[in-house]
Enzyme design. Structure first.
Site, PDB file in Angstrom:
ATOM      1  N   GLY A 100      -4.563  -4.088   0.510  1.00 13.58           N
ATOM      2  CA  GLY A 100      -3.108  -3.794  -0.146  1.00 13.58           C
ATOM      3  C   GLY A 100      -3.990  -2.488  -1.080  1.00 13.58           C
ATOM      4  O   GLY A 100      -5.409  -1.772  -0.088  1.00 13.58           O
ATOM      5  N   CYS A 129       0.686  -1.248  -0.305  1.00 17.89           N
ATOM      6  CA  CYS A 129      -0.480   0.047   0.225  1.00 17.89           C
ATOM      7  C   CYS A 129       0.858   1.041  -0.101  1.00 17.89           C
ATOM      8  O   CYS A 129       2.207   1.694   0.429  1.00 17.89           O
ATOM      9  CB  CYS A 129      -1.222  -0.223   1.041  1.00 17.89           C
ATOM     10  SG  CYS A 129      -2.425   1.859   1.202  1.00 17.89           S
ATOM     11  N   CYS A 186     -29.635 -16.279  23.053  1.00 18.85           N
ATOM     12  CA  CYS A 186     -30.066 -14.652  22.469  1.00 18.85           C
ATOM     13  C   CYS A 186     -30.536 -14.132  21.785  1.00 18.85           C
ATOM     14  O   CYS A 186     -30.714 -15.236  20.816  1.00 18.85           O
ATOM     15  CB  CYS A 186     -28.578 -13.898  22.527  1.00 18.85           C
ATOM     16  SG  CYS A 186     -28.868 -11.920  21.826  1.00 18.85           S
ATOM     17  N   CYS A 233     -24.639 -16.276  23.286  1.00 20.95           N
ATOM     18  CA  CYS A 233     -25.398 -16.406  22.121  1.00 20.95           C
ATOM     19  C   CYS A 233     -26.703 -17.208  21.556  1.00 20.95           C
ATOM     20  O   CYS A 233     -26.771 -16.544  20.703  1.00 20.95           O
ATOM     21  CB  CYS A 233     -24.043 -16.445  20.751  1.00 20.95           C
ATOM     22  SG  CYS A 233     -22.313 -15.163  21.480  1.00 20.95           S
ATOM     23  N   ARG A 266      -5.229   7.672   9.308  1.00 20.28           N
ATOM     24  CA  ARG A 266      -4.978   7.967   7.445  1.00 20.28           C
ATOM     25  C   ARG A 266      -3.990   8.323   7.145  1.00 20.28           C
ATOM     26  O   ARG A 266      -3.987   9.545   7.610  1.00 20.28           O
ATOM     27  CB  ARG A 266      -6.328   7.440   6.934  1.00 20.28           C
ATOM     28  CG  ARG A 266      -7.277   6.544   7.139  1.00 20.28           C
ATOM     29  CD  ARG A 266      -7.900   6.320   6.317  1.00 20.28           C
ATOM     30  NE  ARG A 266      -8.477   6.093   4.828  1.00 20.28           N
ATOM     31  CZ  ARG A 266      -7.601   4.465   4.807  1.00 20.28           C
ATOM     32  NH1 ARG A 266      -8.290   3.926   6.037  1.00 20.28           N
ATOM     33  NH2 ARG A 266      -7.311   4.020   3.660  1.00 20.28           N
ATOM     34  N   CYS A 307     -10.726 -16.705   3.795  1.00 19.48           N
ATOM     35  CA  CYS A 307     -11.222 -15.316   4.232  1.00 19.48           C
ATOM     36  C   CYS A 307      -9.630 -14.125   4.544  1.00 19.48           C
ATOM     37  O   CYS A 307      -8.811 -14.553   4.869  1.00 19.48           O
ATOM     38  CB  CYS A 307     -12.010 -15.160   5.575  1.00 19.48           C
ATOM     39  SG  CYS A 307     -13.041 -13.712   5.974  1.00 19.48           S
ATOM     40  N   ASP A 308     -10.550 -12.933   4.255  1.00 22.54           N
ATOM     41  CA  ASP A 308      -9.659 -12.209   4.044  1.00 22.54           C
ATOM     42  C   ASP A 308      -8.703 -11.272   5.173  1.00 22.54           C
ATOM     43  O   ASP A 308      -8.351 -11.100   4.973  1.00 22.54           O
ATOM     44  CB  ASP A 308     -10.578 -10.637   3.469  1.00 22.54           C
ATOM     45  CG  ASP A 308      -9.082  -9.676   2.703  1.00 22.54           C
ATOM     46  OD1 ASP A 308      -7.761  -9.670   2.523  1.00 22.54           O
ATOM     47  OD2 ASP A 308      -9.286  -8.333   2.927  1.00 22.54           O
ATOM     48  N   TYR A 344      -4.232   1.322  11.926  1.00 15.02           N
ATOM     49  CA  TYR A 344      -4.869   0.622  13.014  1.00 15.02           C
ATOM     50  C   TYR A 344      -5.252  -0.968  11.572  1.00 15.02           C
ATOM     51  O   TYR A 344      -5.853  -1.334  11.810  1.00 15.02           O
ATOM     52  CB  TYR A 344      -6.107   0.976  12.743  1.00 15.02           C
ATOM     53  CG  TYR A 344      -7.149   1.934  11.671  1.00 15.02           C
ATOM     54  CD1 TYR A 344      -7.880   0.959  10.246  1.00 15.02           C
ATOM     55  CD2 TYR A 344      -7.835   3.239  11.699  1.00 15.02           C
ATOM     56  CE1 TYR A 344      -7.979   1.807   9.204  1.00 15.02           C
ATOM     57  CE2 TYR A 344      -8.434   4.168  10.468  1.00 15.02           C
ATOM     58  CZ  TYR A 344      -8.624   3.127   9.430  1.00 15.02           C
ATOM     59  OH  TYR A 344      -9.002   4.318   8.452  1.00 15.02           O
ATOM     60  N   CYS A 402     -20.461  -7.052  21.441  1.00 15.75           N
ATOM     61  CA  CYS A 402     -21.262  -7.954  21.569  1.00 15.75           C
ATOM     62  C   CYS A 402     -22.479  -6.960  22.745  1.00 15.75           C
ATOM     63  O   CYS A 402     -23.438  -6.643  21.928  1.00 15.75           O
ATOM     64  CB  CYS A 402     -21.255  -8.354  22.481  1.00 15.75           C
ATOM     65  SG  CYS A 402     -22.742  -9.351  23.298  1.00 15.75           S
TER      66      CYS A 402
END
Length: 434
Positions: free
Chosen positions: A72, A21, A331, A328, A140, A286-287, A27, A360
């Site tokens: 990226g 990037c 819930c 959960c 950023r 998954c990403d 973050y 949560c």
């Protein structure tokens, strides 16, 4: 050859520059993924690009295929790469198949040539922006530490001039979560955006041995603050912007109320139908799980459709439901939450069971607060009407409540139905506001 048990459609997040990037946001979790490929130039070859496009398009058994480019920063691969990609798509797609491209970018490199190409080829662009200047630039910045707000806004204005369709991806972090209305109104009133994704930052701290702890960084949003952020934006949206502003999370929750199942993977019972494709053809579950334990294989060795439908990927998808803690499962909002994204399940329940989501409490606050207007919109949609009718219904209710409030005595029951005297309920709030 496509196996008969393969999925009719799936989603691939392709990263033609890997984790590379031109920004260095405080973050960001992508940059650390460079360690997985030491010595790599992080440039997807034309051969890998062609294999990805051909395998994806040919495996789909639905009329529309989405090709998603991310990072990226995917624009680092250069405009000519995407010109060649579009040519491949046109050569591969047979009659009756429509290919849609999406591009998630920080916008810094989007000049007129880029925007002309994106408009001509009808790319849907996701632009990363965290709110007005002081909130966007809080975390950023470029690799030299300089702010990028002006460059990103200029890119948005350039896209608007060229007629590029775009949405905003806004992270919800420790800083901007304190200013929900400022963030929302900036996007709506100053930027002229109509589509908004709100992505909570939950960034875990690392341990000395490389493992991740249950502690989160100072950039991460607090659970209660996340809930309040969503609630304050929802309250404005549901009274004036339904049908003109589209907030992905709100639409995903509403789908649960209408159909019993959300359109968002984070709110679905299972996941696993969206994978991440690295620059060299490696495919991960998954990403958010680009780690060796979640490497499914490589498209140069195994067809992409087989990787997505593999036993290991299906087990990954089922684990979202199978690993839910009992709190959960019990819930009342399970049907619309399903434990949210597994990457955020870093807490233990009061009973000591692992797998409770960091967000949560905030999610429960939001679900409880929005239950009635969600039900109103769901009922409208089931009766063949449009959801924006809810704005008129709520305006009528607000007017009636204000009238009842003005006529009630301090010791009368509060018109809100709480059962508490007015002076200790909305009466006290009026005094505080005054």
């Amino acid at each position: 050859m496509i196996r008969p048990d393969n999925l009719p459609a799936f989603h691939v997040m392709a990263k033609p520059t890997g984790a590379q990037c031109n920004l260095k946001c405080d973050y960001c979790f992508f940059l650390e993924k460079e360690r997985l490929y030491p010595g790599s130039d992080f440039r997807m070859s034309d051969g890998t690009m062609e294999a990805y496009l051909r395998q994806t398009i040919e495996a789909h058994r639905v009329p529309e295929v989405t090709i998603a480019w991310q990072g990226g920063e995917p624009t680092l691969r250069g405009l000519d790469f995407y010109r060649r990609a579009v040519a491949v798509e046109r050569a591969v797609a047979h009659p009756g198949i429509r290919v849609e491209n999406t591009l998630q970018t920080n916008g810094v490199l989007l000049d007129d040539a880029w925007c002309a190409f994106l408009a001509e080829n009808r790319f849907l662009v996701g632009i990363s922006l965290d709110g007005p200047r002081h909130l966007h630039d809080a975390y950023r910045h470029d690799r030299g530490g300089s702010p990028v707000f002006d460059r990103v806004v200029a890119a948005v204005q350039r896209m608007q001039r060229h007629g590029v369709e775009f949405n905003v991806l806004c992270t919800v972090n420790a800083e901007n979560s304190r200013h929900p209305i400022d963030v929302y109104r900036f996007f709506r009133d100053e930027l002229g955006a109509h589509y908004l994704q709100l992505i909570p930052i939950v960034e875990r701290e690392g341990e000395a041995d490389g493992r991740q702890s249950a502690r989160v960084t100072g950039h991460s949003v607090r659970p209660e603050r996340y809930g309040r952020f969503l609630i304050e934006i929802f309250d404005e949206w549901v009274r004036r912007d339904v049908g003109t502003m589209f907030v992905q999370f709100f639409d995903g929750v509403l789908a649960s109320w209408v159909r019993g199942r959300s359109t968002l993977c984070i709110l679905s019972p299972t996941c696993g139908e969206g994978v991440a494709l690295e620059h060299n053809g490696d495919v991960y579950s998954c990403d958010h799980f680009v780690e060796p334990a979640y490497l499914l294989g490589n498209i140069h060795e195994t067809p992409l459709a087989d990787l997505v439908s593999s036993d290991s990927q299906r087990a990954f998808g089922r684990a979202k439901s199978e690993n839910l803690p009992q709190v959960c499962r019990d819930c009342v909002y399970l049907f619309t939450c399903h434990g949210e994204c597994p990457k955020n399940r870093i807490l233990t329940t009061p009973d000591g069971e692992p797998g409770l989501n960091w967000l949560c409490q905030g999610l429960k606050d939001f679900f409880a607060h929005t239950e009635r207007p969600m039900k109103l919109m769901a009922d409208l949609l089931r009766r063949g009407r449009t959801a924006d009718r809810v704005m008129e219904l709520l305006t009528q209710e607000d007017r009636q409540f204000a009238e009842a409030l003005s006529m009630a005595g301090r010791n009368d029951p509060c018109p809100c139905g709480s059962g508490v005297k007015l002076k200790k309920c909305h009466g006290s709030r009026q005094q505080t506001s005054a």
